[in-house]
Scaffold this motif. Structure first.
Motif, mmCIF file in Angstrom:
data_model
loop_
_atom_site.group_PDB
_atom_site.id
_atom_site.type_symbol
_atom_site.label_atom_id
_atom_site.label_comp_id
_atom_site.label_asym_id
_atom_site.label_seq_id
_atom_site.Cartn_x
_atom_site.Cartn_y
_atom_site.Cartn_z
ATOM 1 N N SER A 211 12.192 -2.705 3.319
ATOM 2 C CA SER A 211 11.580 -1.468 3.813
ATOM 3 C C SER A 211 10.072 -1.485 3.592
ATOM 4 O O SER A 211 9.334 -0.794 4.283
ATOM 5 N N GLU A 212 9.605 -2.316 2.650
ATOM 6 C CA GLU A 212 8.148 -2.477 2.475
ATOM 7 C C GLU A 212 7.541 -3.171 3.696
ATOM 8 O O GLU A 212 6.415 -2.887 4.077
ATOM 9 N N LYS A 215 7.542 -0.570 6.539
ATOM 10 C CA LYS A 215 6.582 0.535 6.429
ATOM 11 C C LYS A 215 5.299 0.245 7.187
ATOM 12 O O LYS A 215 4.539 1.165 7.496
ATOM 13 N N THR A 218 4.288 2.546 10.144
ATOM 14 C CA THR A 218 3.523 3.795 10.028
ATOM 15 C C THR A 218 2.082 3.533 9.580
ATOM 16 O O THR A 218 1.187 4.284 9.937
ATOM 17 N N GLY A 245 11.325 3.304 5.027
ATOM 18 C CA GLY A 245 10.100 2.509 5.024
ATOM 19 C C GLY A 245 8.952 3.263 5.674
ATOM 20 O O GLY A 245 7.823 3.261 5.175
ATOM 21 N N LYS A 248 7.645 5.655 3.252
ATOM 22 C CA LYS A 248 6.916 4.976 2.181
ATOM 23 C C LYS A 248 5.502 4.636 2.635
ATOM 24 O O LYS A 248 4.532 4.835 1.883
ATOM 25 N N GLY A 249 5.367 4.149 3.849
ATOM 26 C CA GLY A 249 4.041 3.811 4.376
ATOM 27 C C GLY A 249 3.127 5.030 4.401
ATOM 28 O O GLY A 249 1.952 4.960 4.029
#
Ligand SMILES: *Cc1c(COP(=O)(O)O)cnc(C)c1O
Ligand SMILES: [Zn+2]
Length: 412
Positions: A211-212, A215, A218, A245, A248-249
């Motif tokens: 998910s990093e 991200k 975004t 993700g 998170k971004g």
């Protein structure tokens, strides 16, 4: 990784060193990568990005959990176009709409962002083989990105995966295991095999780095909007890794002072498979559902990233919208006809949700909305034809052409 502090369990809060093959917590919870925003702030600014010539997801390295000396992946992943979608906005009665076309990634879906990250982390881990299970796109993106990096892959897909995606796997030289069962069955089999042979695990949620990678979608959207924060970002949701993700971004950008407020998320699922949206709507814990939708990429009855996804939707004060398969097919035609963007069913589900939210009156028509098209329509030609139908067939003569035009009500 000077920008990363540790990995933290989203369930019990236990902290782990963020090693390349960190997976889940002993409590079964999934891990989230925690950054040192003071360090990032001191080493990365909007001006640095302005000067950057790295036109891929790796332009955001200081926000990413990779070693400073890790080489990026060979394929160009990310920096997909953000279109101002005035034609579609007009049809929907929405003031400002942007389409982020992530179908323009190298293997034609947003999943390339996660797979590129997986390849880098696998290399850091010294792994020789990567494996995953997938509804299709995670698989094809891993196969492509790993092929370019010279790493062999074992890929488990449910036998219902669309042919286009399976063709990609074979072309990229993956060892493909087509599982005669649900996505849930496929996932469990891959898990057992990964344990047995010790392959690097690119399964959503189990691997906290994916998910990093996702991200970056975004991060890009906000940079492409010159840091002017939209009111809403709409995404289709299956496992929940993408929406988690995306959130998170946004939180990274906020924490590092790149933006001064946060957008709200619109989580869109298929009516026939909406365990996460249903949990929010009924304010109860999520329950497994059947996988009853033609949008194969989000036909996920047992979402693997439920905790992170639900948290993201709630924290952002998000909207949840479910759409029918007919609404998804209609959105395929609509995006194609108004904007020239061809998405696969799950690729256009976010846009179908924007339309429905407007019709329902839960989305303000004066809002600025970004809808992410997460996968390209050529991956699933059968559903493209299902959405738009077959063309008229004529024999090669003008007489026949006139007759066919008459019959179809066409008057050039
Ligand atoms: C995987 C995928 C999604 C959903 O992402 P999740 O992380 O499973 O929620 C949406 N659209 C497409 C095209 C996908 O491949
Ligand atoms: Zn835990």
């Amino acid at each position: 990784m000077k920008n990363v502090k540790y990995a933290k369990c989203v369930k019990c809060g236990k902290e782990y060193e963020a090693t390349p093959n960190t997976t889940t917590c002993t409590c079964g919870g999934i891990l989230d990568i925690v950054y040192d925003y003071d360090y990032i702030k001191a080493h990365f600014t909007r001006d640095d990005l302005e000067r950057s010539q790295e036109w891929s997801m790796w332009r955001y390295r200081p926000f990413l959990p990779v070693e400073a000396d890790s080489a990026p992946t060979p394929l160009r992943v990310g920096w997909s176009p953000l279109y101002r979608a005035d034609n579609l906005a007009r049809e929907l009665g929405l003031k400002t709409l942007y389409i982020k076309d992530d179908g323009q990634n190298p293997t034609a879906s947003l999943k390339d962002r996660a797979s590129a990250m997986a390849v880098v982390k696998a290399r850091e881990a010294g792994a020789h083989t990567i494996a995953c299970s997938s509804t299709g796109n995670a698989a094809s993106s891993l196969a492509g990105n790993a092929a370019a990096a010279g790493i062999p892959t074992y890929i488990f897909v449910p036998s219902r995966a669309p042919k286009g995606k399976v063709a990609q796997l074979r072309i990229f030289g993956a060892t493909v295991i087509s599982v005669d069962g649900s996505y849930e069955d496929t996932f469990e089999l891959s898990k057992a095999a990964i344990e047995k042979w010790g392959w690097y695990n690119r399964n959503a949620a189990i691997n906290p780095y994916l998910s990093e990678g996702k991200k970056t979608v975004t991060l890009e959207i906000l940079e492409q909007l010159h840091w002017k924060v939209p009111d809403f970002i709409a995404l289709s949701v299956g496992d929940g890794c993408t929406i988690a993700g995306a959130w998170k971004g946004l939180k990274d950008l906020y924490a590092a002072g790149f933006i001064d407020r946060l957008p709200r998320l619109i989580s869109v699922q298929a009516e026939g498979c909406c365990p996460l949206n249903r949990a929010i709507m009924t304010a109860t814990p999520w329950q497994p559902m059947e996988e009853n939708t033609l949008a194969d990429s989000i036909a996920v009855g047992v979402p693997r990233n439920a905790d992170k996804a639900l948290q993201a939707i709630e924290e952002s004060d998000g909207l949840v919208v479910n759409v029918t398969d007919d609404e998804i097919l209609a959105a395929m035609r609509l995006l194609g006809r108004t904007q020239g963007v061809f998405g696969e069913p799950a690729g256009v589900t976010g846009t179908a949700g924007v339309k429905k939210a407007l019709e329902r009156g839960i989305l303000d028509p004066d809002a600025t909305v970004v809808s992410v098209v997460t996968g390209n329509g050529l991956k699933d030609v059968a559903n493209g034809i299902k959405a738009a139908g077959e063309p008229m067939l004529v024999r090669p003569s003008m007489d026949e052409l006139l007759k066919a035009f008459d019959a179809n009500g066409i008057h050039p």
